[in-house]
Scaffold this active site. Structure first.
Site, short mmCIF file in Angstrom:
data_model
loop_
_atom_site.label_atom_id
_atom_site.label_comp_id
_atom_site.label_asym_id
_atom_site.label_seq_id
_atom_site.Cartn_x
_atom_site.Cartn_y
_atom_site.Cartn_z
NE ARG A 141 -3.67 -2.42 0.44
CZ ARG A 141 -3.33 -3.59 -0.14
NH1 ARG A 141 -2.31 -3.67 -0.99
NH2 ARG A 141 -4.04 -4.66 0.11
CD GLU A 180 -5.12 0.27 3.01
OE1 GLU A 180 -4.87 -0.64 3.83
OE2 GLU A 180 -5.81 0.09 1.98
CB SER A 238 -8.22 -1.61 5.54
OG SER A 238 -8.78 -2.89 5.40
C1 LIG Z 1 -15.64 -0.68 0.90
C2 LIG Z 1 -14.20 -0.50 0.53
C3 LIG Z 1 -13.41 -1.60 0.33
C4 LIG Z 1 -12.05 -1.43 -0.02
N1 LIG Z 1 -11.28 -2.55 -0.21
C5 LIG Z 1 -9.99 -2.40 -0.58
C6 LIG Z 1 -9.16 -3.55 -0.83
O1 LIG Z 1 -9.59 -4.68 -0.75
N2 LIG Z 1 -7.87 -3.34 -1.17
C7 LIG Z 1 -7.33 -2.09 -1.28
O2 LIG Z 1 -6.14 -1.97 -1.62
N3 LIG Z 1 -8.09 -0.99 -1.06
C8 LIG Z 1 -9.39 -1.12 -0.72
N4 LIG Z 1 -10.15 0.00 -0.48
C9 LIG Z 1 -9.52 1.34 -0.55
C10 LIG Z 1 -9.58 2.02 -1.93
O3 LIG Z 1 -10.67 1.54 -2.70
C11 LIG Z 1 -8.28 1.84 -2.70
O4 LIG Z 1 -7.19 2.41 -2.02
C12 LIG Z 1 -8.36 2.47 -4.10
O5 LIG Z 1 -7.21 2.10 -4.83
C13 LIG Z 1 -8.47 4.00 -4.09
O6 LIG Z 1 -8.80 4.42 -5.41
P1 LIG Z 1 -9.56 5.79 -5.66
O7 LIG Z 1 -9.71 5.98 -7.11
O8 LIG Z 1 -10.82 5.83 -4.86
O9 LIG Z 1 -8.50 6.80 -5.08
P2 LIG Z 1 -8.75 8.08 -4.15
O10 LIG Z 1 -9.26 7.63 -2.83
O11 LIG Z 1 -9.53 9.08 -4.90
O12 LIG Z 1 -7.25 8.57 -3.97
C14 LIG Z 1 -6.31 7.79 -3.23
C15 LIG Z 1 -4.93 8.38 -3.46
O13 LIG Z 1 -4.56 8.17 -4.83
C16 LIG Z 1 -4.20 9.42 -5.42
N5 LIG Z 1 -4.57 9.35 -6.82
C17 LIG Z 1 -5.79 9.12 -7.36
N6 LIG Z 1 -5.71 9.11 -8.70
C18 LIG Z 1 -4.42 9.33 -9.02
C19 LIG Z 1 -3.70 9.43 -10.25
N7 LIG Z 1 -4.31 9.30 -11.42
N8 LIG Z 1 -2.36 9.67 -10.21
C20 LIG Z 1 -1.74 9.81 -9.02
N9 LIG Z 1 -2.35 9.72 -7.83
C21 LIG Z 1 -3.69 9.48 -7.83
C22 LIG Z 1 -4.97 10.46 -4.65
O14 LIG Z 1 -4.37 11.73 -4.76
C23 LIG Z 1 -4.87 9.89 -3.24
O15 LIG Z 1 -3.63 10.21 -2.65
C24 LIG Z 1 -11.51 -0.13 -0.15
C25 LIG Z 1 -12.34 0.98 0.02
C26 LIG Z 1 -13.68 0.81 0.36
C27 LIG Z 1 -14.56 2.02 0.50
#
Ligand SMILES: Cc1cc2nc3c(=O)[nH]c(=O)nc-3n(C[C@H](O)[C@H](O)[C@H](O)COP(=O)(O)OP(=O)(O)OC[C@H]3O[C@@H](n4cnc5c(N)ncnc54)[C@H](O)[C@@H]3O)c2cc1C
Length: 297
Positions: free
Chosen positions: A171, A290, A220
């Site tokens: 992560r 995280e 998480s």
């Molecule tokens: C119900 C639930 C279950 C989940 N289960 C998991 C799981 O099993 N495994 C897991 O790893 N995560 C999980 N997550 C967390 C989350 O979904 C992941 O971390 C996901 O990758 C975040 O993607 P996002 O597009 O929502 O990013 P955001 O939350 O919008 O951003 C996260 C970070 O990424 C950066 N970012 C976004 N886009 C870009 C880009 N294009 N270039 C550079 N930086 C960028 C943002 O600036 C920020 O720092 C879960 C979340 C929820 C709500």
């Protein structure tokens, strides 16, 4: 003084856009300027025209972000609903753009007979977010599949990068340069013609049995410490159900914090701090968030 933008963009951005509309915890103050590019050329022009001293943040589906109640100064670029192409480049390689939903990567790879990509189905974010976080589930991890990346910097310059230029861990992804963001990635998989949609369904059901899916969370909250599980430590510290305001530690999975509807970002952040401090006191283990905590209190 309001942030000055080039005339062709001034009418297309949203000012003081509540970020609670763009995060899975449904909290977060306003973005000073919120921009959703039409495509990568539009994004490059916008970045070229943006004032050089203004902070720029990126948001995908906001599923791993705690935006504080004071919001984010400067520009927030949202890739959701745009930059979402997915194409097959060769027998085993695909290219996805940053705004693509991870669930679509899973579904389309199954149709193409490629895998293992099923784990992407459980990650409710964009490919850009998964690249930034090295998101993973069910033993699969985003960067295990990355073959090449395309990034863009704050002057709108695109470049191709190799995965070896990044420091990638659990992560955690450390980029070679600050202020450079992912616009697409090439991912490689194996030929897995036997995989079918039912397998994704099975994984999602497993997840639903152990996690509060459907409630407002960020997944998480803490990473797992080496050799243990954050959820086990939090539960053993007696914190399941512990509540601050309208935020509580989930009864179903102790590493999830739920917003029951009216929690503020401050409530969530206080609860995160309370869980971290209690686990440190009871078990002597330092938990690390995280979730990315950003913005002005
Ligand atoms: C119900 C639930 C279950 C989940 N289960 C998991 C799981 O099993 N495994 C897991 O790893 N995560 C999980 N997550 C967390 C989350 O979904 C992941 O971390 C996901 O990758 C975040 O993607 P996002 O597009 O929502 O990013 P955001 O939350 O919008 O951003 C996260 C970070 O990424 C950066 N970012 C976004 N886009 C870009 C880009 N294009 N270039 C550079 N930086 C960028 C943002 O600036 C920020 O720092 C879960 C979340 C929820 C709500």
């Amino acid at each position: 003084m309001s942030l000055a933008l080039a005339p062709q963009f001034a009418t297309r951005v949203r000012r003081d856009e509540p970020l609670s509309r763009h995060t899975s915890w449904h909290v977060g103050g306003p973005a000073e300027v919120f921009f959703n590019p039409r495509d990568r050329e539009d994004l490059a022009s916008f970045l070229r025209a943006a004032p050089a001293d203004v902070p720029i943040s990126w948001i995908g589906l906001g599923s791993n972000l705690l935006v504080r109640d004071g919001g984010l100064r400067g520009i927030v670029i949202s890739t959701h609903g745009t930059l979402d192409a997915l194409e097959r480049l060769s027998e085993t390689t695909v290219r996805g753009e940053a705004g693509l939903a991870c669930a679509r990567v899973a579904r389309q790879c199954i149709k193409w007979g490629l895998g293992p990509a099923e784990f992407f189905a459980g990650i409710p974010g964009t490919l850009g977010g998964a690249l930034a976080m090295n998101a993973g589930a069910f033993g699969g991890e985003t960067w295990a599949h990355v073959r090449a990346l395309e990034t863009i910097d704050r002057r709108g310059r695109a470049r191709r990068r190799e995965p070896s230029e990044y420091r990638v861990g659990y992560r955690e992804v450390i980029a070679p340069e600050p202020d450079e963001w992912f616009i697409s990635a090439e991912l490689t998989f194996e030929r897995r013609p036997g995989t079918h949609a039912g397998e994704v369904q099975k994984l999602l059901e497993q997840r639903k049995a152990s996690q509060p899916i459907g409630e407002w969370s960020c997944g998480s909250v803490f990473t797992n410490p080496p050799g243990d599980h954050a959820a086990r430590l939090i539960e053993a510290a007696g914190l399941k159900g512990f509540r601050i305001g309208d935020a509580s530690v989930s009864q179903k999975h102790a590493n999830f914090i739920i917003n029951h509807g009216e929690a503020s970002a401050a409530d969530l952040e206080h609860l995160i701090g309370h869980v971290r401090d209690t686990v440190a006191r009871v078990h002597g283990v330092a938990l690390h968030p995280e979730v990315r905590i950003v913005g002005v209190p």
